[in-house]
Design a protein around this motif. Sequence first.
Motif, PDB file in Angstrom:
ATOM      1  N   CYS A 174       0.818  -1.216   0.000  1.00  0.00           N
ATOM      2  CA  CYS A 174       0.000   0.000   0.000  1.00  0.00           C
ATOM      3  C   CYS A 174       0.855   1.271   0.000  1.00  0.00           C
ATOM      4  CB  CYS A 174      -0.909   0.016   1.224  1.00  0.00           C
ATOM      5  SG  CYS A 174      -2.001  -1.419   1.327  1.00  0.00           S
ATOM      6  N   CYS A 175       0.425   2.266  -0.781  1.00  0.00           N
ATOM      7  CA  CYS A 175       1.116   3.559  -0.793  1.00  0.00           C
ATOM      8  C   CYS A 175       1.110   4.186   0.594  1.00  0.00           C
ATOM      9  CB  CYS A 175       0.445   4.505  -1.784  1.00  0.00           C
ATOM     10  SG  CYS A 175       0.418   3.909  -3.487  1.00  0.00           S
ATOM     11  N   SER A 176       0.056   3.930   1.358  1.00  0.00           N
ATOM     12  CA  SER A 176      -0.066   4.503   2.693  1.00  0.00           C
ATOM     13  C   SER A 176       0.749   3.750   3.729  1.00  0.00           C
ATOM     14  CB  SER A 176      -1.533   4.495   3.122  1.00  0.00           C
ATOM     15  OG  SER A 176      -2.012   3.165   3.216  1.00  0.00           O
ATOM     16  N   GLY A 177       1.214   2.536   3.378  1.00  0.00           N
ATOM     17  CA  GLY A 177       1.945   1.721   4.341  1.00  0.00           C
ATOM     18  C   GLY A 177       1.040   0.995   5.318  1.00  0.00           C
ATOM     19  N   GLU A 178      -0.273   0.931   5.006  1.00  0.00           N
ATOM     20  CA  GLU A 178      -1.208   0.268   5.906  1.00  0.00           C
ATOM     21  C   GLU A 178      -2.206  -0.568   5.119  1.00  0.00           C
ATOM     22  OE1 GLU A 178      -4.702   1.260   9.208  1.00  0.00           O
ATOM     23  OE2 GLU A 178      -3.758   2.879   8.062  1.00  0.00           O
ATOM     24  N   CYS A 179      -2.169  -1.891   5.346  1.00  0.00           N
ATOM     25  CA  CYS A 179      -3.187  -2.794   4.817  1.00  0.00           C
ATOM     26  C   CYS A 179      -4.170  -3.076   5.951  1.00  0.00           C
ATOM     27  CB  CYS A 179      -2.554  -4.091   4.306  1.00  0.00           C
ATOM     28  SG  CYS A 179      -3.737  -5.254   3.587  1.00  0.00           S
ATOM     29  N   ARG A 180      -5.391  -2.611   5.802  1.00  0.00           N
ATOM     30  CA  ARG A 180      -6.363  -2.700   6.881  1.00  0.00           C
ATOM     31  C   ARG A 180      -6.884  -4.121   7.070  1.00  0.00           C
ATOM     32  NH1 ARG A 180      -9.598   2.570   4.677  1.00  0.00           N
ATOM     33  NH2 ARG A 180      -9.799   1.138   2.926  1.00  0.00           N
ATOM     34  N   SER A 181      -7.577  -4.344   8.160  1.00  0.00           N
ATOM     35  CA  SER A 181      -8.077  -5.674   8.503  1.00  0.00           C
ATOM     36  C   SER A 181      -9.094  -6.184   7.498  1.00  0.00           C
ATOM     37  CB  SER A 181      -8.701  -5.653   9.910  1.00  0.00           C
ATOM     38  OG  SER A 181      -9.760  -4.699   9.974  1.00  0.00           O
ATOM     39  N   GLY A 184      -8.692  -6.079   4.351  1.00  0.00           N
ATOM     40  CA  GLY A 184      -7.977  -6.481   3.152  1.00  0.00           C
ATOM     41  C   GLY A 184      -7.878  -5.411   2.091  1.00  0.00           C
ATOM     42  N   THR A 185      -8.028  -4.136   2.477  1.00  0.00           N
ATOM     43  CA  THR A 185      -7.866  -3.032   1.543  1.00  0.00           C
ATOM     44  C   THR A 185      -6.871  -2.023   2.101  1.00  0.00           C
ATOM     45  OG1 THR A 185      -9.683  -1.752   2.509  1.00  0.00           O
ATOM     46  CG2 THR A 185     -10.235  -3.262   0.707  1.00  0.00           C
ATOM     47  N   CYS A 186      -6.273  -1.256   1.208  1.00  0.00           N
ATOM     48  CA  CYS A 186      -5.281  -0.265   1.617  1.00  0.00           C
ATOM     49  C   CYS A 186      -5.959   0.961   2.220  1.00  0.00           C
ATOM     50  CB  CYS A 186      -4.429   0.173   0.422  1.00  0.00           C
ATOM     51  SG  CYS A 186      -3.311  -1.092  -0.195  1.00  0.00           S
ATOM     52  N   SER A 187      -5.347   1.481   3.278  1.00  0.00           N
ATOM     53  CA  SER A 187      -5.799   2.735   3.859  1.00  0.00           C
ATOM     54  C   SER A 187      -5.455   3.880   2.926  1.00  0.00           C
ATOM     55  CB  SER A 187      -5.118   2.928   5.225  1.00  0.00           C
ATOM     56  OG  SER A 187      -5.109   4.281   5.599  1.00  0.00           O
ATOM     57  N   GLY A 188      -6.231   4.959   3.023  1.00  0.00           N
ATOM     58  CA  GLY A 188      -5.909   6.150   2.237  1.00  0.00           C
ATOM     59  C   GLY A 188      -5.186   7.186   3.050  1.00  0.00           C
ATOM     60  N   ASN A 189      -4.901   6.904   4.306  1.00  0.00           N
ATOM     61  CA  ASN A 189      -4.283   7.879   5.205  1.00  0.00           C
ATOM     62  C   ASN A 189      -2.925   7.396   5.634  1.00  0.00           C
ATOM     63  OD1 ASN A 189      -6.663   9.413   5.225  1.00  0.00           O
ATOM     64  ND2 ASN A 189      -7.528   8.041   6.767  1.00  0.00           N
ATOM     65  N   ARG A 190      -1.962   8.296   5.586  1.00  0.00           N
ATOM     66  CA  ARG A 190      -0.655   7.931   6.119  1.00  0.00           C
ATOM     67  C   ARG A 190      -0.520   8.563   7.489  1.00  0.00           C
ATOM     68  NH1 ARG A 190       2.550  11.491   1.720  1.00  0.00           N
ATOM     69  NH2 ARG A 190       1.004  13.117   1.758  1.00  0.00           N
ATOM     70  N   ASN A 191       0.182   7.898   8.378  1.00  0.00           N
ATOM     71  CA  ASN A 191       0.360   8.461   9.707  1.00  0.00           C
ATOM     72  C   ASN A 191       1.495   9.470   9.703  1.00  0.00           C
ATOM     73  OD1 ASN A 191       2.690   6.899   9.639  1.00  0.00           O
ATOM     74  ND2 ASN A 191       1.733   5.188  10.718  1.00  0.00           N
ATOM     75  N   ARG A 192       1.860   9.928  10.864  1.00  0.00           N
ATOM     76  CA  ARG A 192       2.857  11.005  10.948  1.00  0.00           C
ATOM     77  C   ARG A 192       4.169  10.600  10.302  1.00  0.00           C
ATOM     78  NH1 ARG A 192       3.644  15.684  13.650  1.00  0.00           N
ATOM     79  NH2 ARG A 192       5.753  16.236  14.227  1.00  0.00           N
ATOM     80  N   HIS A 193       4.541   9.339  10.358  1.00  0.00           N
ATOM     81  CA  HIS A 193       5.772   8.876   9.728  1.00  0.00           C
ATOM     82  C   HIS A 193       5.418   8.109   8.473  1.00  0.00           C
ATOM     83  CE1 HIS A 193       8.148  10.161  13.139  1.00  0.00           C
ATOM     84  NE2 HIS A 193       7.246   9.602  13.914  1.00  0.00           N
ATOM     85  N   ARG A 194       5.786   8.673   7.355  1.00  0.00           N
ATOM     86  CA  ARG A 194       5.453   8.050   6.093  1.00  0.00           C
ATOM     87  C   ARG A 194       6.271   6.792   5.870  1.00  0.00           C
ATOM     88  NH1 ARG A 194       5.358  13.304   2.064  1.00  0.00           N
ATOM     89  NH2 ARG A 194       3.550  14.287   2.937  1.00  0.00           N
TER      90      ARG A 194
END
Length: 612
Positions: free
Chosen positions: A582-589, A591-601
């Motif tokens: 995922c571009c956001s660095g988060e694969c949600r539970s 099974g899809t990528c999050s659209g939000n990145r946290n403070r540390h990309r």
Amino acid sequence: NQTKFKMKFSHWAYLAISAGITSACPFANSGGEMPQNHPEIEPRRRLGLRSLRGNLAGQEKVASTVRERVERSLQDGGGCFTKTTYEEIIEDIREIFNTLSDVVTDRERGHFFGGIVRLAAHDFMDYDKNDRDFPQGPDGCIDWNTGAGETGADNAGLETIWCDDPLLCPLKTLYDSKYGNNGIGRADFWVAAANAVIKLSSLEWTDTARVNTYPNLDLPFRYGRVDLDNCDNISAIRLPGAQGCGQVEKTFINQMGLTWTDAVALLGAHVLGYGHSQFSGHDGMWVDEEPETIIFNKRYYEEILRRAWRLRDPEDTEPILDLTPHLNAAKQDWTWAGPNGGNPRFMLNADICLAFDIEAGGNCCTRIRDQADELGEAFCVDPRLNLTPTDIAALDGTIRECPSSATVRPRAREAVDNFAVGTGRGNADVNGPFYEAFSAAWQRATERGYSEGQLHDLANTCDVTTQPTANPTVSPTDAPTSTPTVSPTGRPTGECEDFNGTFKDNNDRDRQCSWVISGDRNRCREFAYLCPVTCDQCQCLLTNHVCETDDDCCSAQCIGEVGNKKCECRGKNQLCTHSDQCCSGECRSDGTCSGNRNRHRTHQHTTAAAEM
């Protein structure tokens, strides 16, 4: 689903009208929540378009237009931007603008257009290439703490464009109801919406080569920006202040890594809309007439050069030049001597300094025109003083003409002159130099913080690819984004090993894998598919790395033309099995990528941004 949404929207709008709501709900999912019962919301400012407050007929008319546009369901979703989606955004904003034409003034329509461009600009102007941990940039995040003295004070006024009231902020309602729930992130939407404004408000123009003529300015657009939910206490402090060119240099040159030509071109967007003393402390328009606030052209530069601009401080009640310099005042601007018809015309220090050296100290007037039948100083005096010719004669030699900025900021003055293309009637419609420079600067600015390959050209359709099975092990440091022109075929298979032999680099020189990480450069993005052991990428290749097949990539997406293919990450709501896809660095539970990145990309994004 469409029928279900239609009922929901109509009920929402009906309740709002019936209750007489004129202030917005708390900022939900808008790039940092506005605290409820925020002490500065009232009386300092109200949310939503001012001309719609209390105007129930106007509210219903705009709401009806938004409803109609929302009911035109998108053909594609899943976080992918198709050409059809992009054109739909343009038409949506055109229809809302046309509806506003029937219910608000030209000045308010200018505020709507200018506010959309300002929203996108305030999102990208917080990019800092020197901050490796939190570079920011276009990430759909605004510091909404806009009260006086608060961290986001420089964003004051944006809440009139982007708020949760469905009747007063049609742009936000359109996004929430049609695009946000179809996987389009705020950052991409804000840039696309600003592009739509430029296209709709620009004029027919001919390029500087005088070969091609275009009906309007159609800015380049690529999608894939990743939204950030909280940027308080850091975002707005990076924005340029109005005090002068030191602020312009801080933001555009030192932080964003742009040129003076880029900065001058981007400031040309001031031609749209107007300043409001309630928000910025500066009141007036950058152009002469209200209808001009909805036309995107070179007029901003013509106004700078052809008017006799004199200092005007909001707290200064003296309508004539005095001997007290105000260049260090928190709120400082300029006006020209005409009566202005009740609508102040103004320029910021940050505007005037592009063409004139106003940091030299003392007061000055930008244009003293000495003619045989009149004294030049008359152009630099407020006509409300009703000075007699004798009074004006006494001013002769007491008002200094501002020197050109050519000696202190030659590139800035050169750009102003170039974009103005003279002020004679013969050049009135020559917008080519400005349009071309703005297009290039805008693309650079709206893509800051993203390395080549992370943003994508508009697609014809949105297809979800198959899922990968491997995970990356070690993320190498970032590297140049160009691809080799000649390379051997086939990525090593079976047991992980580097390519045995030599291969060609970008300059057609023979290289070996030891060269890929030699010296102070890491070239794994380009050559990891040949040297997986050297680059610690035996399992799969990371985002933006050169690839040959989908199986090479951790994201299982090897995109591009043969000989120039790269691994691409997955956008918001695309399917995933692990976070490295995922571009956001988060694969949600789910099974899809999050659209939000946290403070540390993600590692790839942070490093790339720091090197741009």
